[in-house]
Design an enzyme around this catalytic site. Sequence first.
Site, short mmCIF file in Angstrom:
data_model
loop_
_atom_site.label_atom_id
_atom_site.label_comp_id
_atom_site.label_asym_id
_atom_site.label_seq_id
_atom_site.Cartn_x
_atom_site.Cartn_y
_atom_site.Cartn_z
N CYS A 211 -2.96 132.80 -63.73
CA CYS A 211 -3.99 132.11 -62.94
C CYS A 211 -4.77 131.12 -63.78
CB CYS A 211 -5.02 133.11 -62.42
SG CYS A 211 -4.31 134.38 -61.41
N ARG B 189 -2.04 129.19 -49.15
CA ARG B 189 -2.79 130.25 -49.84
C ARG B 189 -3.95 129.68 -50.64
NH1 ARG B 189 0.56 135.03 -52.44
NH2 ARG B 189 -0.91 135.99 -53.85
P1 XMP Z 1 -1.03 139.51 -62.97
O1 XMP Z 1 -2.12 139.53 -64.01
O2 XMP Z 1 -0.61 140.89 -62.60
O3 XMP Z 1 -1.71 138.86 -61.68
O4 XMP Z 1 0.11 138.66 -63.41
C1 XMP Z 1 -1.06 138.78 -60.45
C2 XMP Z 1 -2.04 138.31 -59.40
O5 XMP Z 1 -2.50 136.97 -59.66
C3 XMP Z 1 -2.85 136.32 -58.44
N1 XMP Z 1 -2.17 135.02 -58.43
C4 XMP Z 1 -2.76 133.88 -58.74
N2 XMP Z 1 -4.05 133.58 -59.02
N3 XMP Z 1 -3.45 131.32 -59.34
C5 XMP Z 1 -4.40 132.29 -59.32
O6 XMP Z 1 -5.57 132.00 -59.58
C6 XMP Z 1 -2.14 131.54 -59.06
O7 XMP Z 1 -1.30 130.63 -59.11
C7 XMP Z 1 -1.78 132.88 -58.73
N4 XMP Z 1 -0.60 133.45 -58.38
C8 XMP Z 1 -0.88 134.76 -58.19
C9 XMP Z 1 -2.40 137.22 -57.30
O8 XMP Z 1 -3.55 137.87 -56.80
C10 XMP Z 1 -1.45 138.19 -58.00
O9 XMP Z 1 -1.34 139.43 -57.35
#
Ligand code: XMP
Length: 521
Positions: A345, A440
């Site tokens: 993120c 999203r």
């Molecule tokens: P981890 O730390 O497990 O996080 O890799 C997965 C979670 O991150 C969120 N997610 C995003 N958040 N930009 C964001 O700010 C993104 O592009 C993105 N893609 C996923 C989502 O909640 C996921 O479960």
Amino acid sequence: MAAARQSDHPDSQFYQSAEEFFPANNKLGLTFDDITLATRYSEILPRDTQLDTTLAENLRLNIPVISSDMDTVTEARMAIAMALNGGLGLIHYNMPERQQLSEVSRVKNHVHGLIQEPIKVTPDESIGDVLALIEQKKFGFSTFPVVDKKGRLVGLLSGHVVKPRYAKKRVSEALTPRAQVHTIRKKDLGKDPIARADKFFTEHIGIHKLLVVDDDDHLQGLITMSDVERITQERNAQFKPARDAHFHLICGAAVSATRNAFGELDRERILNHVGALVERGVDVVAVSTAHGHSKGVGDTVKVLRDAFPKLPIIAGNVTSAAGVEFLADSGANAIKVGQGPGSICTTRIVAGVGIPQMTALYVCARASGRKKVAILADGGVTKSGDIVKALTLSQAVICGGIFAGCNEAPGEVVEISGKFYKQYRGMGSLAAMKAGSAARYGHLANPTQKVAPEGVEALKEACGSVDRVLAQLIGGIQSGMGYLGAANLAQLREKARYIRVSPAGMREAAPHDVVELKTGS
Ligand code: XMP
């Protein structure tokens, strides 16, 4: 008097409950590594701890772990592996709606131990062709069902005839004919196919393969004795697969707050799609957006709640108590908490918005308790200790990065300088938004370069099977619970006592002043 003495105790002065600790630190956003948990008197052995959790009246998991609805994390294979381990997979929505329906069907129709699409050969191939196929695909087996052009069973090509000396022979000359092949009709497998197959193998000495057919003799699958024996052993495992009332694996699917060409919520499309998911047996839908405390998400949840009163609904993401209250009042059962903690993120960098995860979880948990909804800690988990900390304030965790390198995640393994990796990308990365996830992040369906991505495209080291990764994580959670004397997750929430960690304390927590020969994982 007793209470006064209790609060004078050095332990309670230093190691505080959530209600004391987080308000006392309310000027600072805290995340996993900022805190540590204090040990408590324990009579609980880690292996005796229970990890079941309830996310809605009709949605219970046997372990509190969910794989993220991301296009490099959860499709049917991952969702099957998660449910078999007692957790849940949320199928992502970066694919055509029809494909998402069939991914859900694959999970719901999964029969553990049944190889649903076995490798087949045809009668006109030569044994040499079969040997070349084995060599090319590196198969570790050499027995194949033989089918005609319509997929009907013709016989079985047994491994002991798949030899170079027979290379010029046709499969039709070498096969065991249909009449001598042991089969069972799919509908006769019953509610417990493994027990049925186990009985079959006991009754048929020396037979190691059972072919599954439909009423017209089309091949439907293959059950092997070695799989049945492995699964029978696994049944004694502590954490049972997460199944619905009909003994099917549970499965979730993400949906977006889709808008029509006029920018209005496309109620009809959302209802049709979720209706089709429900028909396929989906157990929960997740209205997944970056900003859940928003009109579009609230309206989507309301529309779904009205149309499907009993369907468990997850919604998010939020990081405020008002956000939790809003989604709970709209009809959500479980609420995703996390804005910007994820490993891919960049929301906090790009938008300057988001809250460190432990503080966000505490603030949200205050509201979830009142509203009687579950909290899902979404993002930022890099180790089992983070999960233990998250579960002191939530009912389950959602993980992306931890599973993205697994065999069961979508995508191929790539080799770079002798190391093996899989792709992992944020759903807010430009590539993922172009593939469909733009809504999203509140962008139009076809984002141009002007859109600021909120996620990166990355690689994760390939890390083997989900079973292996989950075994490590579960071991860690159970260990944490043993240290706190918590027999179950409710006791973990009740017994958690927190203290802040200094940067030196953090360094002390990891291996230090040694030359590491083997990592802990
Ligand atoms: P981890 O730390 O497990 O996080 O890799 C997965 C979670 O991150 C969120 N997610 C995003 N958040 N930009 C964001 O700010 C993104 O592009 C993105 N893609 C996923 C989502 O909640 C996921 O479960």
